[in-house]
Design an enzyme around this catalytic site. Structure first.
Site, PDB file in Angstrom:
ATOM      1  N   LYS A  11       0.864  -1.190   0.000  1.00 35.20           N
ATOM      2  CA  LYS A  11       0.000   0.000   0.000  1.00 35.20           C
ATOM      3  C   LYS A  11       0.893   1.230   0.000  1.00 35.20           C
ATOM      4  CE  LYS A  11      -4.324   0.081   0.665  1.00 35.20           C
ATOM      5  NZ  LYS A  11      -5.202  -0.483  -0.384  1.00 35.20           N
ATOM      6  N   THR A  56      -3.486  -5.557   0.545  1.00 36.59           N
ATOM      7  CA  THR A  56      -2.893  -4.228   0.773  1.00 36.59           C
ATOM      8  C   THR A  56      -3.781  -3.421   1.718  1.00 36.59           C
ATOM      9  OG1 THR A  56      -3.927  -3.093  -1.103  1.00 36.59           O
ATOM     10  CG2 THR A  56      -1.858  -4.256  -1.532  1.00 36.59           C
ATOM     11  N   PHE A 156      32.350  31.258  -9.403  1.00 41.26           N
ATOM     12  CA  PHE A 156      32.408  30.200 -10.416  1.00 41.26           C
ATOM     13  C   PHE A 156      33.250  30.714 -11.573  1.00 41.26           C
ATOM     14  CE2 PHE A 156      30.581  27.443 -13.856  1.00 41.26           C
ATOM     15  CZ  PHE A 156      31.079  26.258 -13.344  1.00 41.26           C
ATOM     16  N   ARG A 173      28.811  35.551  -6.284  1.00 42.20           N
ATOM     17  CA  ARG A 173      27.455  35.294  -6.752  1.00 42.20           C
ATOM     18  C   ARG A 173      26.609  34.779  -5.597  1.00 42.20           C
ATOM     19  NH1 ARG A 173      27.640  29.369  -9.934  1.00 42.20           N
ATOM     20  NH2 ARG A 173      28.475  28.257  -8.138  1.00 42.20           N
ATOM     21  N   GLN A 221      29.535  21.904  -6.796  1.00 42.01           N
ATOM     22  CA  GLN A 221      30.114  20.565  -6.627  1.00 42.01           C
ATOM     23  C   GLN A 221      30.999  20.535  -5.390  1.00 42.01           C
ATOM     24  OE1 GLN A 221      29.705  22.175  -9.546  1.00 42.01           O
ATOM     25  NE2 GLN A 221      29.752  20.781 -11.301  1.00 42.01           N
ATOM     26  N   HIS A 249      19.691  29.251  -9.866  1.00 46.10           N
ATOM     27  CA  HIS A 249      20.447  30.393 -10.388  1.00 46.10           C
ATOM     28  C   HIS A 249      19.798  31.727 -10.020  1.00 46.10           C
ATOM     29  CE1 HIS A 249      22.754  27.485 -12.647  1.00 46.10           C
ATOM     30  NE2 HIS A 249      21.664  27.055 -13.275  1.00 46.10           N
TER      31      HIS A 249
HETATM   32  O1  LIG Z   1      28.605  25.688  -9.241  1.00 43.57           O
HETATM   33  C1  LIG Z   1      28.432  25.554 -10.469  1.00 43.57           C
HETATM   34  N1  LIG Z   1      28.785  24.385 -11.082  1.00 43.57           N
HETATM   35  C2  LIG Z   1      28.625  24.161 -12.424  1.00 43.57           C
HETATM   36  O2  LIG Z   1      28.984  23.080 -12.944  1.00 43.57           O
HETATM   37  C3  LIG Z   1      28.067  25.207 -13.166  1.00 43.57           C
HETATM   38  N2  LIG Z   1      27.736  25.346 -14.489  1.00 43.57           N
HETATM   39  C4  LIG Z   1      27.196  26.571 -14.629  1.00 43.57           C
HETATM   40  O3  LIG Z   1      26.761  27.039 -15.727  1.00 43.57           O
HETATM   41  N3  LIG Z   1      27.163  27.245 -13.459  1.00 43.57           N
HETATM   42  C5  LIG Z   1      27.693  26.417 -12.517  1.00 43.57           C
HETATM   43  N4  LIG Z   1      27.876  26.557 -11.178  1.00 43.57           N
END
Ligand SMILES: O=c1[nH]c(=O)c2[nH]c(=O)[nH]c2[nH]1
Length: 293
Positions: A11, A56, A156, A173, A221, A249
């Site tokens: 369920k 269930t 970045f 940013r 990342q 973004h």
């Molecule tokens: O932190 C980021 N990683 C990315 O891989 C990436 N690619 C992107 O266009 N902006 C960002 N910013």
């Protein structure tokens, strides 16, 4: 005759709200519980023989009955109780998987009503996934919808550029994401002490937040890895964590047409498309077992 492949049944999404009345002070738990069972289910699929099938509907009733009989403390504990019940209670059932989403409510803090009035806390959902095969447990806890934002300490730069690259490098940013995290506990058998699920969850959440806030980010990342590593380093009961982080973004608005400057002050919060950064972070020697999808 074609062969029957992997199968399960159960369920999905039993919504259970449990109120505990401690005199005039009430407590609230709000769960969405999905149970999937597997075992000797050839006959029901191939011959229409239901003899091995616990309905269930009964699964759903068990969720409600357990909420009453045992109460609900940690979602993990409730899920473990259910999984154990189905696997040990029915010979034909060999494996159970219980998924739980928990919605948090907080007290509305006006005098008097604070005892019984609640407001849903944001979009954040606590998650738990319990799998049991009669011997071994796998408990994966987590959260979704935890939205976080840094107004600086994020850059970045230095990325690959090809003929389609238009993105400007930035050394300052906004970095924002909705954290989706799942972490797997090392605990897997009944002979070992059970983790303190509530504490582990609260602490893991706290480490995710502090690592996000404290990391000077050169990419999402890098921030992701720092968040995962902090949980692995600080919570010995957790062996693996998987993070899925949308890059929400924030784009600077061009104010020049209005004769105005924009010194990192006015942004448009774009909702899509978004970058999606995903990775697993592991304790040394641990196997990646959390599904990547
Ligand atoms: O932190 C980021 N990683 C990315 O891989 C990436 N690619 C992107 O266009 N902006 C960002 N910013």
């Amino acid at each position: 005759m074609p062969t029957l492949g992997p199968n399960r049944y159960g369920k999905a999404e039993t919504r259970v709200v449990r109120v505990v009345r401690d005199g005039a002070v009430h407590h609230l738990k709000d769960l969405n519980v999905s149970v999937a069972l597997a075992g000797e289910m050839d006959a029901v699929h191939l011959c229409g023989d239901n003899a091995n099938v616990l309905p269930t509907d009964t699964v759903k009733n068990t969720v409600y009955a357990f909420a009453k009989e045992h109460g609900i403390d940690a979602a993990e504990e409730f899920g473990i109780r259910l999984a154990r019940h189905f696997v040990t209670g029915q010979e034909s059932i060999h494996r159970a998987r219980v998924r739980i989403e928990e919605y948090a409510w907080e007290r509305i803090g006006t005098a008097g009503s604070a005892r019984h009035s609640f407001a849903r806390r944001g979009q954040e959902v606590r998650t738990a996934r319990i799998a049991y095969d009669g011997e071994r447990w796998e408990v994966v806890s987590g959260l979704t919808g935890l939205t976080v934002l840094n107004t600086t300490d994020s850059e970045f730069r230095g990325y690959v550029k090809d003929r389609y690259t238009t993105l400007e490098e930035t050394s300052d940013r906004v970095l924002a994401t909705d954290v989706h995290a799942r972490w797997r506990y090392g605990w897997s058998d009944d002979t070992r002490p059970v983790p303190d699920w509530q504490r582990a969850h609260a602490e893991a959440r706290g480490h995710l937040l502090s690592a996000f806030a404290e990391t000077y980010s050169r990419s999402l990342q890098q921030t992701l890895y720092q968040m995962g590593a902090r949980v692995i380093e600080r919570r010995p009961e957790i062996d693996e964590i998987r993070l899925s982080l949308p890059n929400k973004h924030h784009v600077l608005v061009d104010l020049e047409p209005f004769g105005l400057t924009n010194d990192n002050e006015v942004y448009v919060a774009a909702d899509r498309p978004y970058g999606l950064i995903e990775a697993t972070v592991l304790r040394d020697g641990a196997e990646p077992l959390i599904p990547t999808d």
